[in-house]
Design a protein around this motif. Structure first.
Motif, PDB file in Angstrom:
ATOM      1  N   GLU A  69      -8.245   2.097  -0.840  1.00 13.88           N
ATOM      2  CA  GLU A  69      -9.391   2.063  -1.750  1.00 13.88           C
ATOM      3  C   GLU A  69      -8.933   2.190  -3.202  1.00 13.88           C
ATOM      4  O   GLU A  69      -9.417   1.477  -4.086  1.00 13.88           O
ATOM      5  N   ARG A  70      -7.977   3.060  -3.461  1.00 14.92           N
ATOM      6  CA  ARG A  70      -7.466   3.241  -4.827  1.00 14.92           C
ATOM      7  C   ARG A  70      -6.799   1.965  -5.354  1.00 14.92           C
ATOM      8  O   ARG A  70      -6.989   1.591  -6.511  1.00 14.92           O
ATOM      9  N   ILE A  71      -6.030   1.305  -4.518  1.00 12.69           N
ATOM     10  CA  ILE A  71      -5.334   0.102  -4.986  1.00 12.69           C
ATOM     11  C   ILE A  71      -6.342  -1.015  -5.262  1.00 12.69           C
ATOM     12  O   ILE A  71      -6.203  -1.776  -6.221  1.00 12.69           O
ATOM     13  N   TYR A  72      -7.385  -1.102  -4.452  1.00 10.01           N
ATOM     14  CA  TYR A  72      -8.414  -2.114  -4.678  1.00 10.01           C
ATOM     15  C   TYR A  72      -9.245  -1.796  -5.923  1.00 10.01           C
ATOM     16  O   TYR A  72      -9.755  -2.715  -6.561  1.00 10.01           O
ATOM     17  N   TRP A 153     -13.717  -6.124  -1.225  1.00  7.30           N
ATOM     18  CA  TRP A 153     -14.298  -4.836  -0.830  1.00  7.30           C
ATOM     19  C   TRP A 153     -14.718  -4.828   0.629  1.00  7.30           C
ATOM     20  O   TRP A 153     -14.672  -3.787   1.285  1.00  7.30           O
ATOM     21  N   PHE A 154     -15.063  -5.983   1.176  1.00 10.62           N
ATOM     22  CA  PHE A 154     -15.247  -6.086   2.629  1.00 10.62           C
ATOM     23  C   PHE A 154     -13.943  -5.698   3.314  1.00 10.62           C
ATOM     24  O   PHE A 154     -13.940  -4.950   4.297  1.00 10.62           O
ATOM     25  N   HIS A 155     -12.821  -6.188   2.800  1.00  6.81           N
ATOM     26  CA  HIS A 155     -11.535  -5.886   3.417  1.00  6.81           C
ATOM     27  C   HIS A 155     -11.236  -4.392   3.386  1.00  6.81           C
ATOM     28  O   HIS A 155     -10.624  -3.863   4.321  1.00  6.81           O
ATOM     29  N   VAL A 156     -11.651  -3.690   2.338  1.00  7.26           N
ATOM     30  CA  VAL A 156     -11.406  -2.249   2.265  1.00  7.26           C
ATOM     31  C   VAL A 156     -12.037  -1.552   3.468  1.00  7.26           C
ATOM     32  O   VAL A 156     -11.390  -0.754   4.145  1.00  7.26           O
ATOM     33  N   ASP A 159     -10.488  -2.717   6.907  1.00  7.08           N
ATOM     34  CA  ASP A 159      -9.240  -2.010   7.166  1.00  7.08           C
ATOM     35  C   ASP A 159      -9.534  -0.625   7.735  1.00  7.08           C
ATOM     36  O   ASP A 159      -8.893  -0.185   8.692  1.00  7.08           O
ATOM     37  N   GLU A 160     -10.529   0.042   7.187  1.00  4.79           N
ATOM     38  CA  GLU A 160     -10.929   1.361   7.697  1.00  4.79           C
ATOM     39  C   GLU A 160     -11.398   1.263   9.148  1.00  4.79           C
ATOM     40  O   GLU A 160     -11.071   2.120   9.978  1.00  4.79           O
ATOM     41  N   ILE A 161     -12.164   0.224   9.464  1.00  7.57           N
ATOM     42  CA  ILE A 161     -12.633   0.041  10.841  1.00  7.57           C
ATOM     43  C   ILE A 161     -11.448  -0.101  11.793  1.00  7.57           C
ATOM     44  O   ILE A 161     -11.423   0.517  12.862  1.00  7.57           O
ATOM     45  N   ASN A 162     -10.472  -0.903  11.409  1.00  5.08           N
ATOM     46  CA  ASN A 162      -9.291  -1.087  12.260  1.00  5.08           C
ATOM     47  C   ASN A 162      -8.572   0.238  12.492  1.00  5.08           C
ATOM     48  O   ASN A 162      -8.202   0.566  13.624  1.00  5.08           O
ATOM     49  N   HIS A 163      -8.386   0.997  11.435  1.00  6.24           N
ATOM     50  CA  HIS A 163      -7.665   2.262  11.571  1.00  6.24           C
ATOM     51  C   HIS A 163      -8.495   3.324  12.277  1.00  6.24           C
ATOM     52  O   HIS A 163      -7.950   4.196  12.945  1.00  6.24           O
TER      53      HIS A 163
END
Length: 183
Positions: A69-72, A153-156, A159-163
């Motif tokens: 999230e910080r990098i995005y 931001w969808f990807h952010v 990525d959380e869903i995957n993890h």
């Protein structure tokens, strides 16, 4: 970091956000709520548990979510690549591996939750200042293809869903290993 459960399953306008941002925030809130449910009550031992030597721990994955999230925030809000100092500060959370194992061990759940909450608060504060049109601004992205801020931001949260799925699996394996009785 509590989410109003009465609104959790509604993708709609959110107070303080432009209409399309309200939809994005609705989805991000749901994803974060389910992540928080997945880690609720975990001990330091559970957060640090590694399935094998090359695995990520739950704590590492939570730190990764905050670092992504910080990098995005840098890439989209500031429209630039991170500096060497910023990359170094976020590298353990982004890269994980040995660097992540060394950096994210021995912390209580509250440590990771505070980091996630701070990152999300910064994101939402910035979202409140942007127009819906900003979401559709395009730049070169992966594989030199066009990508817009909405996708980024969808990807952010994707990525959380995957993890979060990995976290659920790690918890099951931890439970099996800790409850396995050797005869």
């Amino acid at each position: 970091m509590g989410v109003d459960r009465s609104q959790l399953f509604l993708i709609h306008q959110k107070e303080g956000f432009k209409p399309t941002f309200g939809h994005l925030v609705s989805m991000m809130n749901y994803v974060r709520s389910t992540t928080l449910e997945a880690v609720e009550g975990l001990t330091v031992e559970e957060l640090d548990f590694l399935i094998h030597d090359e695995a990520n721990s739950v704590g590492m994955l939570l730190a990764h979510m905050a670092a992504v999230e910080r990098i995005y925030q840098i890439v989209t809000f500031e429209r630039r690549n991170p500096t060497a100092e910023e990359e170094e500060a976020l590298s353990a959370g982004l890269e994980l591996g040995e660097k992540g194992k060394a950096a994210f061990k021995g912390f209580p759940l509250e440590h990771y939750l505070a980091d996630l909450e701070a990152a999300r608060e910064d994101t939402y504060n910035k979202f409140r200042t942007l127009s819906d049109e900003w979401l559709f601004e395009q730049t070169n992205w992966w594989w030199n293809e066009q990508g817009n801020n909405y996708f980024k931001w969808f990807h952010v949260f994707e990525d959380e869903i995957n993890h979060r799925g990995q976290i659920r699996m790690i918890k099951k394996i931890y439970s099996i290993e800790k409850n396995h009785v050797v005869k």
